[in-house]
Scaffold this active site. Structure first.
Site: not given
Ligand SMILES: *Cc1c(COP(=O)(O)O)cnc(C)c1O
Length: 496
Positions: A111-113, A116
């Site tokens: 989920f960091k995408d 980011l």
């Protein structure tokens, strides 16, 4: 309305949104928070018809007010494009009466995408707006997923460099391989002989070190952060909770205006804080369910009002949640302290000197939106198996922690409100743990052999991110002790 940001530890330290994005952390070590939280200005019917990009524009413009509409639109268009393997960007998937919000369709399948992929654009736009000519050096501590997602976002972005520290023995095989194969002339990856908290504390200290900052300045550089302490991470994360609600309305699962609950597998408290902000902005959310693994410092905090990090650090099968100092909790503390920065500063000082602080009974009342619980390693594995047997759907270990805690919440309370569970990683990222949970006899061979096994079990196509690392050459093998992080930065940047 122009929204300004101020430090949780000193209300006199103020910044515009773009300045806060550039700085990451406030100069006093506090976190930037919006001075007022704006309300969403559309109807739920309208929201239900919006694409992901449109939802992003409508939510982010309310909080990043010194970006022009054009600047924001351009950042959004460059972030949420075909790097994601689905047009929906963050689709909802129903299984077993629970809605899983799949946040892992980006370049690094976690989920960091979601944040980011846009942060580099927000940051380079902010540099231009504020006439900053220094090269921006992104310093990041990662529990496994942030590092890769940040590097993927910043690789070869002109005017930036990025250095990532990860716990050498605290990430999955796939996570490590993803990081050490990262291409880009401006990226540096370092394994540290310590845990995530060591990496995060090291990064925070280096950030504030006057000597280091002076040396950087002399070399025409400045630090910024891609960690979830940066509001440029937090704001894009608010978007998908609005989008999820729009999807529920569109599919007739909730009536416009009726509430939903949200369960979030939590580590640094960034993702669930974004859900809390969404609620403050008017999104119809009843309960926020904070799910922990065996590092259950937050569960104890919600129960007792005491945040106590003095305990053993446990390595689990959900490494991105192996965290004892949840940085973003500071923003919630600030809020429930009636936005009193002196109270927040005092509590954070106690945390850093004694490893523990206690909130007052009155502050505790501010936590009534939250429910906290945790899943043991055994429960997590059982949950993966159970969801699979009942619905054929394969979830990763982090999502399984949330799924189990969501089940505990429902059993305890009988609450019938529709539930969205944030699904934070693709099961392909945690192959061995996932396959062992479903059928231990199949968990043989190397992690790379397991890729095909999972494809056969799940029927889900192997993501591009996984295909890539099967053949990509290892480009990084630097390792240091936590106390040598600063030296390594100086060496790589050529500061000495
Ligand atoms: C980072 C991460 C989490 C924890 O999110 P926070 O915002 O740090 O609470 C959970 N699951 C996965 C897969 C992650 O990468």
């Amino acid at each position: 309305m122009q929204i300004m940001y101020r430090s949780t530890r000193d209300s006199q330290l103020r910044a515009t949104a773009s300045q806060a994005v550039l700085q990451g952390l406030a100069p006093d070590g506090g976190l930037y928070v919006p001075e007022t939280i704006p309300s969403f200005d559309g109807s739920w019917e309208e929201l239900s018809k919006m694409s992901y990009r449109e939802t992003a524009r409508r939510v982010m413009r309310l909080l990043l007010t010194d970006y022009t509409e054009d600047e924001l639109q351009s950042c959004i268009d460059r972030a949420y494009d075909d790097k994601f393997d689905t047009e929906k960007i963050a689709p909802l998937r129903e299984a077993n009466g629970t809605e899983y919000l799949e946040l892992f369709h980006g370049a690094t399948i976690a989920f960091k995408d979601m944040a980011l992929s846009i942060l580099p654009h927000l940051m380079t736009t902010a540099a231009k707006k504020n006439r900053i000519t220094d090269e921006i050096v992104i310093l990041t501590a990662t529990s496994g997923d942030t590092g890769k997602a940040a590097m993927a976002g910043f690789a070869d972005v002109p005017g930036t460099k990025i250095i990532v520290f990860y716990p050498k023995d605290g990430v999955s095989v796939v996570q490590e391989r993803q990081m050490v194969t990262q291409r880009g002339a401006n990226v540096h990856v370092v394994g540290i002989h310590g845990n995530f908290d060591d990496a995060q504390t090291g990064v925070k200290n280096i950030f504030r070190d006057p000597d280091m900052n002076r040396k950087l300045k002399e070399h025409g550089m400045r630090f910024s952060s891609a960690n979830s302490i940066n509001i440029g991470r937090l704001v894009p994360q608010i978007v998908y909770y609005f989008y999820a609600y729009g999807q529920l309305v569109a599919e007739g699962r909730v009536k416009p205006g009726d509430v939903m609950n949200i369960t979030v597998p939590t580590g640094n408290f960034g993702n669930i804080l974004a859900a809390y902000y969404a609620k403050q902005m008017g999104l119809p959310v009843a309960k926020l369910i904070c799910a922990s693994n065996e590092n259950k410092v937050l569960v104890d905090f919600f129960r007792t009002g005491a945040y106590d990090r003095n305990r053993d650090f446990i390595l689990t099968s959900s490494p991105s949640m192996d965290i004892l100092i949840s940085s973003n909790l500071e923003r919630l503390i600030y809020r429930i302290a009636g936005e009193d920065s002196s109270v927040t500063a005092r509590l954070m000082k106690e945390l850093s000197s004694d490893g523990v602080y206690c909130i007052t009974e009155q502050m505790k009342e501010g936590l009534s939106d939250f429910y906290g619980n945790y899943a043991t390693e055994e429960e997590t594995a059982q949950e993966i198996k159970e969801v699979y047997l009942r619905s054929g759907y394969v979830i990763d270990t982090h999502t399984a922690v949330a799924s189990k805690v969501c089940r505990k919440y429902r059993e305890e309370t009988g609450d019938p409100v529709p539930m969205v569970v944030a699904s934070t990683a693709s099961p392909y990222k945690f192959l061995r743990a996932v396959i062992t949970a479903i059928d231990p006899a199949k968990a043989e061979g190397s992690d790379f052999d397991l890729i095909d096994v999972l494809r056969d079990i799940s029927g889900v196509k192997i993501p591009l991110a996984i295909e890539d690392i099967r053949t990509a050459p290892v480009l990084h093998d630097c390792q240091v002790d936590p106390q040598d992080m600063e030296k390594e930065i100086g060496r790589w940047l050529g500061l000495d």
